[in-house]
Write an enzyme that holds these catalytic residues in place. Structure first.
Site, PDB file in Angstrom:
ATOM      1  N   ARG A  19      29.433 -87.078  32.604  1.00 26.07           N
ATOM      2  CA  ARG A  19      28.909 -86.287  33.876  1.00 26.07           C
ATOM      3  C   ARG A  19      27.303 -86.027  33.469  1.00 26.07           C
ATOM      4  NH1 ARG A  19      33.215 -82.077  35.474  1.00 26.07           N
ATOM      5  NH2 ARG A  19      33.469 -81.834  33.452  1.00 26.07           N
ATOM      6  N   ASN A  37      34.618 -85.279  38.180  1.00 21.20           N
ATOM      7  CA  ASN A  37      35.756 -85.678  37.669  1.00 21.20           C
ATOM      8  C   ASN A  37      36.966 -85.704  38.522  1.00 21.20           C
ATOM      9  OD1 ASN A  37      34.676 -86.414  35.000  1.00 21.20           O
ATOM     10  ND2 ASN A  37      35.426 -84.628  34.139  1.00 21.20           N
TER      11      ASN A  37
END
Length: 765
Positions: A19, A37
């Protein structure tokens, strides 16, 4: 015009800094949107110019984070939401639970530098980590991978760590195990009476001093407790062997640095690369002739397992002492589960532990590298677990239990295969309970409700007891068919092919013990084309543990008139037992018939006096094979053997002429290395002869062949057989991602079960 897409990235993309990686790419390519996620993987909503979004996607493909393993990137056009910035949004537990769980990774150089800088707040902190290193699999409670779902949930981040965690430009951005001395786990050193001796930095200093002074410590690592001692201290090494009841089995060492490993061992470029890889496995290396490490570390062998420090604590133990190498072996008594919750300290003088829980025990991985630079797994665990394989077959809700030895299970979800960690030998209820606990963890992670359970066809395997404790239809799979298909799946092969399975023990369809098999087939079915002639194993399992019995049984069986006298001449101290063995063989009392490569190697090892009683699985064959790398005569001509061809039956290889000649040469004091070289060449020559005979007889058969079974841990056999068969037009495939021994068995079991369930479903239609 504003262009928007939804990007789904699947694979090992959680717990690897994905990320923050995407966040930084958004700045590089001037893109707004979100990254999140969920149970499927990583979901990206990207808005910007079409060309720049394409460039970002190409960057993701070609240069992902070091620890990431991308399986698939799916891009769909989307409606723009007109975001003004790019943000990381909280994880979502929606989606189909088919992600890759991140693996534990050895400490990275950046974190190592942090620990070595005196003005850094993590100076000498033994739990330093970032998005590119540290514990993952061993601390995960559930998915998606966020701190509340890990063993770090009880450690509340201090202000400084929180700032790093929330700063997208920091390499600890969203690093779930992030911590420091102010908010993270702590070390404590206990003595034999469980009395605290030292904590934190003083505990490390004291532990280093104790190791230097010959003490044995139990040290809590990433995936469990290790027993440690100075690798140059023979008294301490011998004491570990006594306490663990491990008289001969090799023990791995941890070298202070790559330079230290090079001081004692020969290293290829690939071996050095693997030692320093993020997985940081144990690598089996060949010792230099000048090696000053005690032979007691790997008795009777010219090799030794070596690893480098992979946790901050390991580095600190070396940096606080003058130690070059330490023994690092699991702290549990042999035959019992790995200690990971706590170590009772019954085998050590002191226990160095910490308060970060290990949720999932994981042993050190062990690999070896062949002459071509290819990796062979001897134990697939820390760093490589839980990587996922994929298949075109639907695998949903299939559980494969694996074998009794070197166990590793496998679970199917969708089109993904989740291989479990190395469990070990399931010889008792404690190990079976440990095994079932790990299976249940996987079931929970994957949301798996097993409908089918693939098991070995052996009627007495302890692991098969678990089939009744799980729900689902049981599918029995022949042992060597599973080996065959395991190697096929490892190489993404689907069409029927030849398979040479050289193994120790497997229950055969005829009730005998198989283990030297030429098969042809696929996951759908197989045909047995050839095998080793059977000979009796007097006492069954006892002959496996005492190879001299196996040898005596063969000799008495092959030469009834004078075999007993030959056996007594070879093993004079066993004359009384040999009389009993002769009676057992003649009257077929507790003497199952076997034709296995492992038992053939055991017999020759015993005949030559190399290993007559095994203290660990495969010892006789391993010590015999080690001679192949020692000086020997130039005579490599194979010994005589017979290829028996009976119409309508599998061909049989009869090595009795070779065994008789080996016995004669032993009595004539021919050097063992010369005999062993010829023995290996005979196994190769006979196998090639068998394969070519069957291939010529069946010209319509595919000239592809897979090698599997525990005997292919012998790299010489694999390399020589490959060379000969490739010269005859065969395409040869060996294991790449799972072990050739029973540690890879469950992969084949799963694929065979999937094929059977698919065939039944098609029939119903």
């Amino acid at each position: 015009m504003l262009y928007a897409v939804r990007i789904k990235v699947t694979g090992r993309v959680q717990g690897v800094g994905f990320r923050p990686f995407i966040f930084n790419l958004s700045k590089k390519y001037n893109i707004n949107g979100t990254v999140q996620n969920n149970l499927e993987g990583v979901i990206i909503h990207a808005e910007g110019s079409r060309d720049l979004i394409a460039s970002m996607i190409d960057h993701i493909h070609s240069r992902p984070p070091q620890l990431a393993k991308i399986r698939e990137i799916i891009v769909d056009e989307n409606q723009p939401s007109f975001f003004k910035e790019f943000i990381i949004v909280p994880s979502n537990r929606s989606g189909h639970a088919e992600p890759l769980i991140p693996a534990d990774a050895g400490i990275c150089n950046d974190c190592l530098n942090d620990m070595r800088e005196e003005d850094n707040r993590r100076f000498r902190y033994p739990f330093t980590n970032c998005t590119q290193c540290g514990p993952r699999y061993s601390i995960i409670r559930g998915l998606p991978y966020d701190r509340p779902q890990t063993a770090m949930d009880k450690f509340h981040m201090c202000i400084s760590c929180q700032e790093e965690y929330e700063n997208p430009s920091n390499r600890r951005h969203h690093a779930q195990p992030v911590c420091c001395p102010n908010c993270g786990p702590e070390l404590i050193l206990y003595d034999l009476n469980k009395k605290p001796v030292k904590t934190n930095q003083k505990a490390i200093q004291e532990a280093s001093s104790l190791l230097s002074n010959g003490k044995i410590l139990s040290i809590k690592g990433i995936g469990g407790y290790h027993l440690a001692c100075d690798a140059h201290n023979e008294k301490a090494i011998n004491e570990i062997r006594i306490r663990k009841n491990r008289p001969q089995r090799p023990m791995a060492i941890m070298a202070k640095s790559l330079e230290t490993a090079k001081k004692y061992c020969q290293l290829t470029e690939k071996e050095a690369e693997m030692l320093k890889s993020p997985e940081m496995p144990i690598v089996v290396l060949r010792k230099k002739e000048s090696c000053e490490l005690p032979d007691l570390l790997s008795p009777g062998l010219s090799t030794i397992g070596v690893m480098l420090p992979y946790s901050p604590l390991h580095y600190l133990l070396f940096e606080n002492s003058n130690l070059e190498c330490i023994v690092l072996t699991s702290s549990n008594p042999s035959g019992l589960p790995l200690h990971f919750k706590e170590d009772p300290g019954i085998l050590s003088d002191y226990v160095l532990t910490h308060n970060r829980p290990i949720l999932h025990p994981v042993d050190d991985s062990v690999i070896q590298v062949n002459q071509d630079g290819e990796i062979t797994f001897l134990r697939r665990s820390r760093g490589f677990i839980p990587d996922v394989f994929t298949s075109a077959l639907p695998l949903n809700h299939i559980l494969a239990l694996g074998g009794n030895q070197k166990n590793a299970f496998a679970a199917g979800k969708g089109h993904s295969i989740y291989m479990g960690p190395h469990i070990g030998d399931l010889d008792n209820e404690e190990m079976l309970q440990h095994y079932e606990n790990q299976v249940n963890h996987y079931k929970s992670w994957l949301g798996l409700k097993e409908e089918f359970i693939a098991v070995d066809s052996h009627p007495s395997y302890l692991v098969n007891k678990s089939a009744s404790r799980f729900k689902g239809t049981v599918i029995k799979v022949q042992h060597h068919h599973a080996h065959h298909v395991s190697c096929m799946a490892d190489n993404n092969l689907h069409e029927p092919c030849f398979g040479l399975i050289l193994d120790g023990t497997g229950y055969g369809d005829d009730g005998h013990i198989w283990g030297f098999e030429l098969l042809y087939g696929s996951a759908a079915s197989y045909e047995r084309l050839g095998h080793l002639t059977y000979s009796p194993l007097p006492g069954g399992e006892k002959s496996v543990m005492e190879p001299w019995r196996n040898a005596a049984g063969m000799i008495v069986h092959f030469w009834p008139s004078h075999g007993k006298d030959l056996a007594i001449k070879l093993f004079p101290q066993k004359a009384r037992e040999i009389n009993i063995i002769e009676n057992m063989v003649n009257k077929k009392i507790n003497s199952p018939l076997a034709g296995t490569c492992g038992r053939l190697f055991d017999a020759v090892s015993a005949i030559l006096g190399i290993c007559q009683t095994s203290t660990y699985e495969g010892e006789a064959a391993i010590k015999l094979s080690d001679y192949i790398y020692r000086p020997h005569s130039a005579n490599c001509k194979p010994y005589p053997f017979k290829l028996i061809k009976n119409k309508g039956e599998p061909y049989q290889l009869d090595f009795s002429p070779m065994i008789y000649k080996i016995i004669q040469e032993y009595f004539e004091s021919v050097p063992p290395a010369a005999i062993i070289q010829r023995f290996h060449q005979t196994v190769v020559s006979a196998s090639v002869n068998l394969i070519l005979s069957k291939a010529d007889e069946r010209p319509d058969y595919n000239r592809q062949i897979v090698f599997s079974g525990g005997s292919f841990q012998n790299l010489f056999l694999a390399q020589e057989l490959s060379r000969h068969l490739q010269g005859k037009g065969f395409s040869v495939y060996t294991h790449k991602k799972v072990p050739c021994h029973d540690g890879g068995l469950s992969l084949g079991q799963l694929m065979i079960a999937a094929q059977q369930t698919k065939a039944k479903e098609e029939k119903r239609r």
